[in-house]
Design a protein around this motif. Structure first.
Motif, PDB file in Angstrom:
ATOM      1  N   ALA A 181       0.832  -1.205   0.000  1.00 11.89           N
ATOM      2  CA  ALA A 181       0.000   0.000   0.000  1.00 11.89           C
ATOM      3  C   ALA A 181       0.864   1.252   0.000  1.00 11.89           C
ATOM      4  CB  ALA A 181      -0.922   0.003   1.211  1.00 11.89           C
ATOM      5  N   THR A 182       1.778   1.342  -0.928  1.00 13.20           N
ATOM      6  CA  THR A 182       2.804   2.387  -0.941  1.00 13.20           C
ATOM      7  C   THR A 182       2.243   3.802  -0.846  1.00 13.20           C
ATOM      8  OG1 THR A 182       4.038   0.914  -2.389  1.00 13.20           O
ATOM      9  CG2 THR A 182       4.888   3.142  -2.137  1.00 13.20           C
ATOM     10  N   ASP A 183       1.172   4.076  -1.568  1.00 11.52           N
ATOM     11  CA  ASP A 183       0.633   5.434  -1.607  1.00 11.52           C
ATOM     12  C   ASP A 183      -0.349   5.717  -0.480  1.00 11.52           C
ATOM     13  OD1 ASP A 183       2.019   5.946  -4.042  1.00 11.52           O
ATOM     14  OD2 ASP A 183       0.454   4.859  -5.124  1.00 11.52           O
ATOM     15  N   SER A 184      -0.575   4.753   0.386  1.00 16.26           N
ATOM     16  CA  SER A 184      -1.608   4.887   1.412  1.00 16.26           C
ATOM     17  C   SER A 184      -1.060   4.645   2.813  1.00 16.26           C
ATOM     18  CB  SER A 184      -2.744   3.900   1.121  1.00 16.26           C
ATOM     19  OG  SER A 184      -3.272   4.086  -0.169  1.00 16.26           O
ATOM     20  N   LEU A 185       0.219   4.914   3.028  1.00 17.84           N
ATOM     21  CA  LEU A 185       0.817   4.638   4.328  1.00 17.84           C
ATOM     22  C   LEU A 185       0.236   5.529   5.420  1.00 17.84           C
ATOM     23  CD1 LEU A 185       4.512   4.013   3.249  1.00 17.84           C
ATOM     24  CD2 LEU A 185       2.737   2.319   3.769  1.00 17.84           C
ATOM     25  N   ALA A 186      -0.200   6.734   5.066  1.00 28.06           N
ATOM     26  CA  ALA A 186      -0.843   7.607   6.056  1.00 28.06           C
ATOM     27  C   ALA A 186      -2.167   7.005   6.508  1.00 28.06           C
ATOM     28  CB  ALA A 186      -1.065   8.999   5.469  1.00 28.06           C
ATOM     29  N   GLU A 187      -2.916   6.430   5.569  1.00 28.89           N
ATOM     30  CA  GLU A 187      -4.168   5.774   5.934  1.00 28.89           C
ATOM     31  C   GLU A 187      -3.908   4.547   6.802  1.00 28.89           C
ATOM     32  OE1 GLU A 187      -3.463   6.975   3.000  1.00 28.89           O
ATOM     33  OE2 GLU A 187      -5.189   8.127   2.288  1.00 28.89           O
ATOM     34  N   ILE A 188      -2.826   3.822   6.509  1.00 27.21           N
ATOM     35  CA  ILE A 188      -2.477   2.653   7.316  1.00 27.21           C
ATOM     36  C   ILE A 188      -2.148   3.077   8.744  1.00 27.21           C
ATOM     37  CG2 ILE A 188      -0.866   0.732   7.578  1.00 27.21           C
ATOM     38  CD1 ILE A 188      -2.860   0.549   5.204  1.00 27.21           C
ATOM     39  N   ALA A 189      -1.510   4.223   8.907  1.00 27.02           N
ATOM     40  CA  ALA A 189      -1.205   4.730  10.247  1.00 27.02           C
ATOM     41  C   ALA A 189      -2.486   4.942  11.045  1.00 27.02           C
ATOM     42  CB  ALA A 189      -0.419   6.035  10.146  1.00 27.02           C
ATOM     43  N   CYS A 190      -3.492   5.492  10.410  1.00 26.06           N
ATOM     44  CA  CYS A 190      -4.768   5.716  11.094  1.00 26.06           C
ATOM     45  C   CYS A 190      -5.422   4.398  11.501  1.00 26.06           C
ATOM     46  CB  CYS A 190      -5.706   6.518  10.189  1.00 26.06           C
ATOM     47  SG  CYS A 190      -5.158   8.204   9.852  1.00 26.06           S
ATOM     48  N   ILE A 191      -5.338   3.415  10.606  1.00 26.47           N
ATOM     49  CA  ILE A 191      -5.916   2.101  10.906  1.00 26.47           C
ATOM     50  C   ILE A 191      -5.178   1.458  12.081  1.00 26.47           C
ATOM     51  CG2 ILE A 191      -6.219  -0.235  10.001  1.00 26.47           C
ATOM     52  CD1 ILE A 191      -6.531   1.166   7.202  1.00 26.47           C
ATOM     53  N   ALA A 192      -3.856   1.540  12.067  1.00 26.23           N
ATOM     54  CA  ALA A 192      -3.055   0.952  13.143  1.00 26.23           C
ATOM     55  C   ALA A 192      -3.378   1.599  14.482  1.00 26.23           C
ATOM     56  CB  ALA A 192      -1.568   1.095  12.832  1.00 26.23           C
ATOM     57  N   GLU A 193      -3.608   2.896  14.465  1.00 28.87           N
ATOM     58  CA  GLU A 193      -3.919   3.609  15.702  1.00 28.87           C
ATOM     59  C   GLU A 193      -5.313   3.253  16.221  1.00 28.87           C
ATOM     60  OE1 GLU A 193      -3.324   8.074  17.519  1.00 28.87           O
ATOM     61  OE2 GLU A 193      -3.659   7.862  15.356  1.00 28.87           O
ATOM     62  N   ARG A 194      -6.272   3.111  15.321  1.00 30.42           N
ATOM     63  CA  ARG A 194      -7.644   2.792  15.717  1.00 30.42           C
ATOM     64  C   ARG A 194      -7.790   1.347  16.184  1.00 30.42           C
ATOM     65  NH1 ARG A 194      -9.235   5.241  10.749  1.00 30.42           N
ATOM     66  NH2 ARG A 194      -9.902   3.174  10.010  1.00 30.42           N
ATOM     67  N   HIS A 195      -6.910   0.455  15.679  1.00 38.11           N
ATOM     68  CA  HIS A 195      -7.033  -0.974  15.974  1.00 38.11           C
ATOM     69  C   HIS A 195      -5.701  -1.519  16.504  1.00 38.11           C
ATOM     70  CE1 HIS A 195     -10.947  -1.083  13.977  1.00 38.11           C
ATOM     71  NE2 HIS A 195     -10.412  -0.318  13.058  1.00 38.11           N
TER      72      HIS A 195
END
Length: 215
Positions: free
Chosen positions: A58-72
């Motif tokens: 998910a190279t272009d979506s690492l910021a979104e992955i950060a949000c997911i990691a924080e929420r879960h």
């Protein structure tokens, strides 16, 4: 992932023979868009509840992955291909690693790991691929040996299987002897809950006298 019926499958996913988790690519739409618009928010919640790890590119979506990691925080996420595009890009060396600052930011989330899959494929240099080694060091320093996993994608590599292994086990002077078994397989097994049988535990890399397991 956008089908409502898929939700019910997650709870029993790991009860299926050979299944340890899930893996997705979020490089193209609509999958990339789903990360941002909430379409698959159910996936993170269900996987966290069922203790099903998820790997992704998910190279272009690492910021979104950060949000997911924080929420879960109970959901284990693995970023594949050093956070890059793997064999889906022709970029090499520094040009292939412009995403690195965003990737390293994810290290603060203890539920995020990085699969160093196919590292030689990012290099325009000959073995032992010194420029790519410098990025492996950055990942190691940020995530540590328990959250950085070796991998090959051997069919796409510009070198032999043995060189894919020895790039890590012999050429990374900063990778200590205690950390090598972790990076080369043990940490991956622990992260994904891979309970290997006796035969798997004693498989080795083909060199006499070395019983370590390299995946």
């Amino acid at each position: 992932m956008d089908q409502p019926g898929s939700r019910a499958r997650v709870a029993g996913w790991r009860q299926q023979p050979g299944m340890l988790g899930l893996r997705y690519s979020f490089l193209r739409d609509p999958a990339r868009r789903w990360l941002a618009d909430g379409t698959i928010d159910w996936l993170w919640a269900e996987a966290e509840k069922a203790a099903v790890p998820i790997a992704m590119i998910a190279t272009d979506s690492l910021a979104e992955i950060a949000c997911i990691a924080e929420r879960h925080p109970g959901l284990r996420l693995t970023i594949a291909h050093l956070g890059g595009r793997g064999g889906l890009t022709t970029l090499q060396d520094h040009a292939a690693m412009t995403h690195m600052p965003a990737l390293l930011t994810l290290a603060k989330y203890q539920n995020v790991a990085v699969n160093a899959t196919g590292a030689p494929g990012y290099s325009a240099e000959a073995y032992p691929f010194p420029t790519v080694q410098s990025y492996l060091r950055q990942i190691y320093d940020a995530f540590g040996p328990h959250r950085m996993f070796w991998g090959t994608v051997i069919s796409a590599m510009p070198c032999s299987w043995r060189q894919c292994v020895t790039m890590f086990t012999e050429e990374l002077s900063w990778l200590g002897e205690r950390d090598k078994p972790l990076v080369m397989g043990e940490a991956l097994c622990a992260w994904w809950g891979w309970k290997r049988d006796r035969t798997e535990k004693h498989r080795h890399d083909g060199r006499d006298g070395n019983p370590r397991l390299y995946f």
